[in-house]
Design a protein around this motif. Structure first.
Motif, short mmCIF file in Angstrom:
data_model
loop_
_atom_site.label_atom_id
_atom_site.label_comp_id
_atom_site.label_asym_id
_atom_site.label_seq_id
_atom_site.Cartn_x
_atom_site.Cartn_y
_atom_site.Cartn_z
N PHE A 63 0.57 -1.22 -0.04
CA PHE A 63 -0.04 -0.14 0.19
C PHE A 63 0.95 1.13 0.06
N ALA A 64 1.91 1.11 0.99
CA ALA A 64 2.74 2.43 0.89
C ALA A 64 3.67 2.63 -0.58
N SER A 65 3.58 1.91 -1.46
CA SER A 65 4.25 2.17 -2.76
C SER A 65 3.29 2.83 -3.78
N ILE A 66 1.96 2.87 -3.47
CA ILE A 66 1.04 3.59 -4.33
C ILE A 66 1.29 4.84 -4.12
N PRO A 67 1.57 5.78 -5.40
CA PRO A 67 2.00 7.28 -5.20
C PRO A 67 0.84 7.89 -4.45
N HIS A 68 1.03 9.11 -3.52
CA HIS A 68 0.05 9.50 -2.66
C HIS A 68 -1.15 10.13 -3.63
N GLU A 69 -0.71 10.70 -4.86
CA GLU A 69 -1.53 11.30 -5.73
C GLU A 69 -1.20 10.98 -7.09
N HIS A 70 -1.91 10.37 -7.90
CA HIS A 70 -1.39 10.36 -9.36
C HIS A 70 -2.68 10.35 -10.31
N LYS A 71 -2.50 10.59 -11.43
CA LYS A 71 -3.61 10.63 -12.45
C LYS A 71 -4.09 9.27 -13.12
N CYS A 72 -5.28 9.09 -13.41
CA CYS A 72 -5.77 8.05 -13.95
C CYS A 72 -5.38 7.95 -15.44
N GLU A 73 -4.56 6.94 -15.92
CA GLU A 73 -4.14 6.61 -17.32
C GLU A 73 -5.16 6.83 -18.15
N HIS A 74 -6.21 6.77 -17.97
CA HIS A 74 -7.41 6.69 -19.09
C HIS A 74 -8.05 8.17 -19.02
N CYS A 75 -8.26 8.60 -18.02
CA CYS A 75 -9.08 10.01 -18.07
C CYS A 75 -8.48 11.24 -17.29
N GLU A 76 -7.26 11.14 -16.66
CA GLU A 76 -6.66 12.02 -16.21
C GLU A 76 -7.15 12.58 -14.80
N SER A 77 -8.11 11.84 -14.28
CA SER A 77 -8.73 12.10 -12.88
C SER A 77 -7.98 11.79 -11.74
N THR A 78 -7.70 12.66 -10.68
CA THR A 78 -6.67 12.43 -9.62
C THR A 78 -7.28 11.45 -8.81
N LEU A 79 -6.14 10.35 -8.48
CA LEU A 79 -6.39 9.04 -7.76
C LEU A 79 -5.73 9.16 -6.96
N THR A 80 -6.30 8.71 -5.42
CA THR A 80 -5.35 8.47 -4.00
C THR A 80 -5.56 7.16 -3.61
N PRO A 81 -4.38 6.84 -2.71
CA PRO A 81 -4.81 5.26 -2.46
C PRO A 81 -5.57 4.92 -1.37
N LEU A 82 -6.19 5.91 -0.58
CA LEU A 82 -7.32 5.57 0.26
C LEU A 82 -8.61 5.39 -0.41
N ASP A 83 -8.94 6.16 -1.49
CA ASP A 83 -10.08 6.34 -2.31
C ASP A 83 -10.19 5.21 -3.53
N ASN A 84 -8.90 5.17 -4.16
CA ASN A 84 -8.98 4.37 -5.30
C ASN A 84 -8.38 3.17 -5.49
N SER A 85 -7.83 2.41 -4.24
CA SER A 85 -7.10 1.21 -4.24
C SER A 85 -8.11 0.17 -4.00
N ILE A 86 -8.00 -1.07 -4.49
CA ILE A 86 -8.42 -2.24 -4.40
C ILE A 86 -7.54 -3.31 -3.84
N VAL A 87 -7.91 -4.30 -3.08
CA VAL A 87 -7.09 -5.32 -2.71
C VAL A 87 -7.15 -6.44 -3.75
N ILE A 88 -6.27 -6.79 -4.29
CA ILE A 88 -6.19 -8.10 -5.27
C ILE A 88 -5.24 -9.13 -4.54
N TYR A 89 -5.37 -10.50 -5.01
CA TYR A 89 -4.50 -11.29 -4.44
C TYR A 89 -3.55 -11.96 -5.42
#
Length: 106
Positions: A73-99
């Motif tokens: 989780f710590a390796s996710i950039p604090h704030e980055h842009k969606c590669e598709h639509c340029e919306s701002t993504l944050t780890p807490l709001d935009n991350s999902i757990v996968i296995y």
């Protein structure tokens, strides 16, 4: 989880090879097993050394995933842009757990 639900979930997992990712929500939909039980089962498999937890960024604006998969989780950039639509993504709001499957003794 019922024995039938457990059997369905375990049968679903048999189709995964080392290096593949398991999406809990998809697994729940495909097996009909409640998501809370899917997470419990997958967490047990993490404890057994069969899976590891990874993270993926998901954009709620365009409904797409980023290409990058993060090992912590710590390796996710604090704030980055969606590669598709340029919306701002944050780890807490935009991350999902996968296995990720690391041992196919499932």
């Amino acid at each position: 989880m019922s024995d039938t639900g457990l059997d369905k979930a375990l049968m679903y997992l048999k189709f995964f090879d080392v290096g593949q990712w398991i999406y809990p929500g998809l697994m729940s939909r495909k097996t009909g097993v409640e998501i809370k039980h899917i997470y419990s089962l997958l967490d047990i498999l993490v404890d057994e050394g069969l899976l590891i937890i990874n993270y993926e960024s998901y954009c709620h604006i365009c409904g797409k995933f980023d290409i990058e998969i993060y090992e912590t989780f710590a390796s996710i950039p604090h704030e980055h842009k969606c590669e598709h639509c340029e919306s701002t993504l944050t780890p807490l709001d935009n991350s999902i757990v996968i296995y990720k499957v690391i041992n196919n003794e499932l």
